[in-house]
Design a protein around this motif. Structure first.
Motif, PDB file in Angstrom:
ATOM      1  N   SER A 139       3.197  99.212  43.184  1.00  0.00           N
ATOM      2  CA  SER A 139       4.079  99.925  44.346  1.00  0.00           C
ATOM      3  C   SER A 139       4.454  99.166  45.270  1.00  0.00           C
ATOM      4  CB  SER A 139       3.227 100.989  44.748  1.00  0.00           C
ATOM      5  OG  SER A 139       3.814 101.677  45.636  1.00  0.00           O
ATOM      6  N   GLY A 140       3.857  98.162  45.884  1.00  0.00           N
ATOM      7  CA  GLY A 140       4.473  97.530  46.880  1.00  0.00           C
ATOM      8  C   GLY A 140       5.500  96.549  46.720  1.00  0.00           C
ATOM      9  N   VAL A 195       8.743  98.571  46.200  1.00  0.00           N
ATOM     10  CA  VAL A 195       9.365  98.662  47.397  1.00  0.00           C
ATOM     11  C   VAL A 195      10.117  97.535  47.701  1.00  0.00           C
ATOM     12  CG1 VAL A 195       8.909  99.331  49.803  1.00  0.00           C
ATOM     13  CG2 VAL A 195       7.742 100.501  48.058  1.00  0.00           C
ATOM     14  N   THR A 196       9.628  96.269  47.591  1.00  0.00           N
ATOM     15  CA  THR A 196      10.042  95.174  48.023  1.00  0.00           C
ATOM     16  C   THR A 196      11.214  94.687  47.043  1.00  0.00           C
ATOM     17  OG1 THR A 196       8.012  93.825  48.863  1.00  0.00           O
ATOM     18  CG2 THR A 196       9.801  92.386  47.951  1.00  0.00           C
ATOM     19  N   ALA A 224      13.199  97.008  45.507  1.00  0.00           N
ATOM     20  CA  ALA A 224      14.171  97.684  45.671  1.00  0.00           C
ATOM     21  C   ALA A 224      14.959  97.582  47.098  1.00  0.00           C
ATOM     22  CB  ALA A 224      13.473  99.315  45.838  1.00  0.00           C
ATOM     23  N   LEU A 225      14.194  97.374  48.117  1.00  0.00           N
ATOM     24  CA  LEU A 225      14.818  96.951  49.449  1.00  0.00           C
ATOM     25  C   LEU A 225      15.665  95.664  49.347  1.00  0.00           C
ATOM     26  CD1 LEU A 225      11.913  98.050  52.022  1.00  0.00           C
ATOM     27  CD2 LEU A 225      14.188  98.940  51.661  1.00  0.00           C
ATOM     28  N   ILE A 271      11.498 102.421  56.338  1.00  0.00           N
ATOM     29  CA  ILE A 271      12.156 102.118  54.921  1.00  0.00           C
ATOM     30  C   ILE A 271      13.734 102.067  55.297  1.00  0.00           C
ATOM     31  CG2 ILE A 271      12.698 102.539  52.763  1.00  0.00           C
ATOM     32  CD1 ILE A 271       9.971 103.304  52.153  1.00  0.00           C
ATOM     33  N   SER A 310      12.467  89.325  53.340  1.00  0.00           N
ATOM     34  CA  SER A 310      11.981  90.747  53.473  1.00  0.00           C
ATOM     35  C   SER A 310      10.571  91.102  53.763  1.00  0.00           C
ATOM     36  CB  SER A 310      12.156  91.260  52.017  1.00  0.00           C
ATOM     37  OG  SER A 310      11.336  90.804  51.162  1.00  0.00           O
ATOM     38  N   VAL A 316       7.000  98.745  56.911  1.00  0.00           N
ATOM     39  CA  VAL A 316       7.529  99.109  55.788  1.00  0.00           C
ATOM     40  C   VAL A 316       6.405  98.893  54.525  1.00  0.00           C
ATOM     41  CG1 VAL A 316       9.191  98.514  54.216  1.00  0.00           C
ATOM     42  CG2 VAL A 316       9.969  98.611  56.455  1.00  0.00           C
ATOM     43  N   GLU A 318       5.809  97.568  51.966  1.00  0.00           N
ATOM     44  CA  GLU A 318       6.443  96.563  50.938  1.00  0.00           C
ATOM     45  C   GLU A 318       5.309  95.722  50.530  1.00  0.00           C
ATOM     46  OE1 GLU A 318       7.046  92.944  52.321  1.00  0.00           O
ATOM     47  OE2 GLU A 318       5.851  94.317  53.597  1.00  0.00           O
ATOM     48  N   THR A 346       1.100  95.606  51.941  1.00  0.00           N
ATOM     49  CA  THR A 346       0.247  96.353  51.017  1.00  0.00           C
ATOM     50  C   THR A 346      -0.718  95.182  51.030  1.00  0.00           C
ATOM     51  OG1 THR A 346       2.138  97.475  50.007  1.00  0.00           O
ATOM     52  CG2 THR A 346      -0.159  97.245  48.740  1.00  0.00           C
TER      53      THR A 346
END
Length: 222
Positions: free
Chosen positions: A17-18, A21-22, A24-25, A88, A160, A168, A170, A174
């Motif tokens: 999941s983390g 997020v990384t 995607a950002l 985010i 990031s 965040v 990410e 995490t």
């Protein structure tokens, strides 16, 4: 101290999941940075000194200050001017603006690399400024701006990790939390290094592949 891979396996869903997020950002921030950077470079080239000077100053400020300070200012300073963002959206905004400053300089150099005679030829044919950009400048500068753009993409991925400062969720946030929770700091640091290295290698290889394909296309077209 014993390296325990079971810690990683135990928290694998959180790590995935983390990582998501990384990614995607990073991808969204890079895409927005490219769009904004191209717009800034174009405005500075065709907008005259009244536009070039303030935009140039903004770019120099963004390039001359650490990303950590910029993200702090956006997250903690934003509420003072009525801009209050969750972690985010704030991270995405900060990463995009940071990327745009560097991409604008890459595109500005790309514009300058195209021989002026090619632009004059387009003007003689009656092409508009938009047509000249789309049909002459962009194709000719593509191969020139690609390598530095890929290098900047790699830098943005590593930058990031700074978003963990504003919580965040990410990859760095995490995995660091897992390391603290399980007292497995070695495993956490090792895992972070491996994941970032794999993503960077994939991005670099894709960049080299795109550069090869683009070089082949230009050679065939010429």
């Amino acid at each position: 101290m014993i390296f325990d891979p079971n810690v990683i396996l135990k928290h694998l869903p959180e790590i995935i999941s983390g990582t998501g997020v990384t990614l995607a950002l990073w991808l969204a921030g890079m895409a927005l940075g490219i769009l904004i950077g191209f717009l800034v470079a174009t405005l500075r080239r065709y907008g005259g000194r009244l536009i070039d000077l303030p935009l140039g100053l903004a770019v120099e400020v963004l390039r001359g200050t650490p990303f950590l300070i910029q993200i702090f200012l956006v997250y903690y300073g934003g509420p003072f001017i009525g801009i209050s963002l969750d972690p985010i959206p704030c991270g995405l905004l900060g990463l995009s603006i940071y990327a745009a400053a560097y991409y604008s300089e890459i595109f500005r150099a790309g514009y300058a690399s195209v021989p002026h005679g090619h632009v004059e030829a387009g003007e003689c044919l009656g092409l508009t400024q938009f047509q000249i950009i789309r049909r002459i400048l962009l194709p000719e500068m593509a191969l020139i701006v690609l390598p530095p753009s890929v290098n900047l993409a790699v830098i943005l991925l590593k930058e990031s990790a700074v978003l963990s400062i504003i919580t965040v969720p990410e990859l760095t946030t995490t995995v660091s939390a897992i390391g603290s929770q399980e007292y497995a700091f070695l495993e956490a640091i090792f895992l972070l290094a491996i994941i970032y290295w794999v993503i960077v290698e994939c991005a670099a290889r894709l960049g080299r592949l795109a550069e090869t394909r683009l070089s082949t296309f230009r050679f065939a077209a010429s």
